[in-house]
Design a protein around this motif. Structure first.
Motif, PDB file in Angstrom:
ATOM      1  N   ASN A   8      29.311  33.815  28.541  1.00  0.00           N
ATOM      2  CA  ASN A   8      29.498  33.351  27.167  1.00  0.00           C
ATOM      3  C   ASN A   8      30.821  33.890  26.600  1.00  0.00           C
ATOM      4  O   ASN A   8      31.593  33.163  25.986  1.00  0.00           O
TER       5      ASN A   8
ATOM      6  N   ARG B  68      17.811  36.189  29.573  1.00  0.00           N
ATOM      7  CA  ARG B  68      18.821  35.908  28.555  1.00  0.00           C
ATOM      8  C   ARG B  68      18.694  36.800  27.317  1.00  0.00           C
ATOM      9  O   ARG B  68      17.576  37.055  26.856  1.00  0.00           O
TER      10      ARG B  68
ATOM     11  N   ASN C 199      25.763  37.287  28.646  1.00  0.00           N
ATOM     12  CA  ASN C 199      26.861  37.867  27.855  1.00  0.00           C
ATOM     13  C   ASN C 199      28.229  37.659  28.504  1.00  0.00           C
ATOM     14  O   ASN C 199      29.186  37.290  27.825  1.00  0.00           O
TER      15      ASN C 199
ATOM     16  N   PRO D  39      18.628  37.583  23.427  1.00  0.00           N
ATOM     17  CA  PRO D  39      17.976  36.748  22.402  1.00  0.00           C
ATOM     18  C   PRO D  39      18.912  35.712  21.766  1.00  0.00           C
ATOM     19  O   PRO D  39      18.498  34.579  21.558  1.00  0.00           O
ATOM     20  N   HIS D  40      20.182  36.088  21.522  1.00  0.00           N
ATOM     21  CA  HIS D  40      21.091  35.142  20.867  1.00  0.00           C
ATOM     22  C   HIS D  40      21.656  34.100  21.839  1.00  0.00           C
ATOM     23  O   HIS D  40      22.377  33.197  21.423  1.00  0.00           O
ATOM     24  N   LEU D  41      21.320  34.227  23.137  1.00  0.00           N
ATOM     25  CA  LEU D  41      21.843  33.269  24.131  1.00  0.00           C
ATOM     26  C   LEU D  41      20.718  32.507  24.834  1.00  0.00           C
ATOM     27  O   LEU D  41      20.905  31.981  25.931  1.00  0.00           O
ATOM     28  N   LYS D  42      19.571  32.435  24.181  1.00  0.00           N
ATOM     29  CA  LYS D  42      18.397  31.789  24.794  1.00  0.00           C
ATOM     30  C   LYS D  42      18.685  30.364  25.282  1.00  0.00           C
ATOM     31  O   LYS D  42      18.130  29.925  26.285  1.00  0.00           O
TER      32      LYS D  42
END
Ligand code: IMP
Ligand code: MG
Length: 188
Positions: free
Chosen positions: A112, A138, A109, A140-143
């Motif tokens: 990013n 990580r 997070n 989930p949305h940054l796998k």
């Protein structure tokens, strides 16, 4: 002498040194040339020790700058809520090839968010280098999120030392260690 609160050494001083040497060589290779204007941006406070070592080993011209973002207040779990506590205040950002220097990536997070923030501010390029990475953590949305330069990949453990803290302690240890579980169980 290992610190009494440390259960084991994850990455020794010598291992960190060879990791940083390798990273500096990779960065030198990619940022060579008059058209590059490398600016290392240290994310306070955890990256300060890594940044100090890394900048000494980089041989291409380099400037440094600092940012601070909130990640963990205290304890060992990520909030996901990122606040910028100290922003970059450069007038020449459109001419900067920024390399964000991070100590560790966990959910992803923080990094990013910072990449997006610096691109929006108009940086010419934004890349990332991290000393440590815990890809198994990580969000989930940054796998698929990965740094451009990787020090070491580690398991899902809480690491301290070489800049990394637990409740502001252990940053000055010259190695990366794992805390004894009773240290954070008694403090929370
Ligand atoms: P992320 O936003 O979840 O990727 O968290 C990144 C930040 O959390 C890092 O810059 C550290 O400040 C902190 N952090 C994550 N894992 C650890 C750890 O194992 N030890 C110390 N700090 C950590
Ligand atoms: Mg940090």
């Amino acid at each position: 002498m290992i610190h009494p609160d440390i259960e084991s050494i994850l990455i020794s001083t010598e291992e960190i040194d060879s990791i940083v040497t390798r990273l500096a060589a990779e960065i030198d290779r990619d940022y060579a040339g008059d058209d590059k204007n490398l600016v290392l941006v240290c994310i306070l406070k955890g990256s300060v020790v890594f940044m100090g070592d890394l900048m000494k080993k980089i041989t291409v011209p380099v400037q440094i700058d600092f940012m601070k973002a909130s990640s963990y207040g205290s304890g060992t779990t990520s909030s996901g809520n990122i606040n910028i506590l100290l922003d970059l205040k450069r007038k020449d950002i459109a001419d900067c090839d920024i390399l964000i220097v991070e100590d560790i990536i966990d959910s992803g997070n923080t990094l990013n968010f910072l990449i997006d923030h610096l691109m929006r501010k108009g940086a010419r390029s934004v890349k990332t280098v991290t000393l440590l990475d815990k890809p198994s953590r990580r969000a989930p949305h940054l796998k698929d999120f990965n740094p451009d330069y990787h020090g070491a990949i580690i398991d899902d453990v809480f690491a301290v030392g070489f800049g990394l803290d637990y409740n502001e302690k252990y940053r000055a240890l010259p190695y990366i260690g794992i805390l004894k579980p009773e240290v954070y169980h008694t403090e929370q």
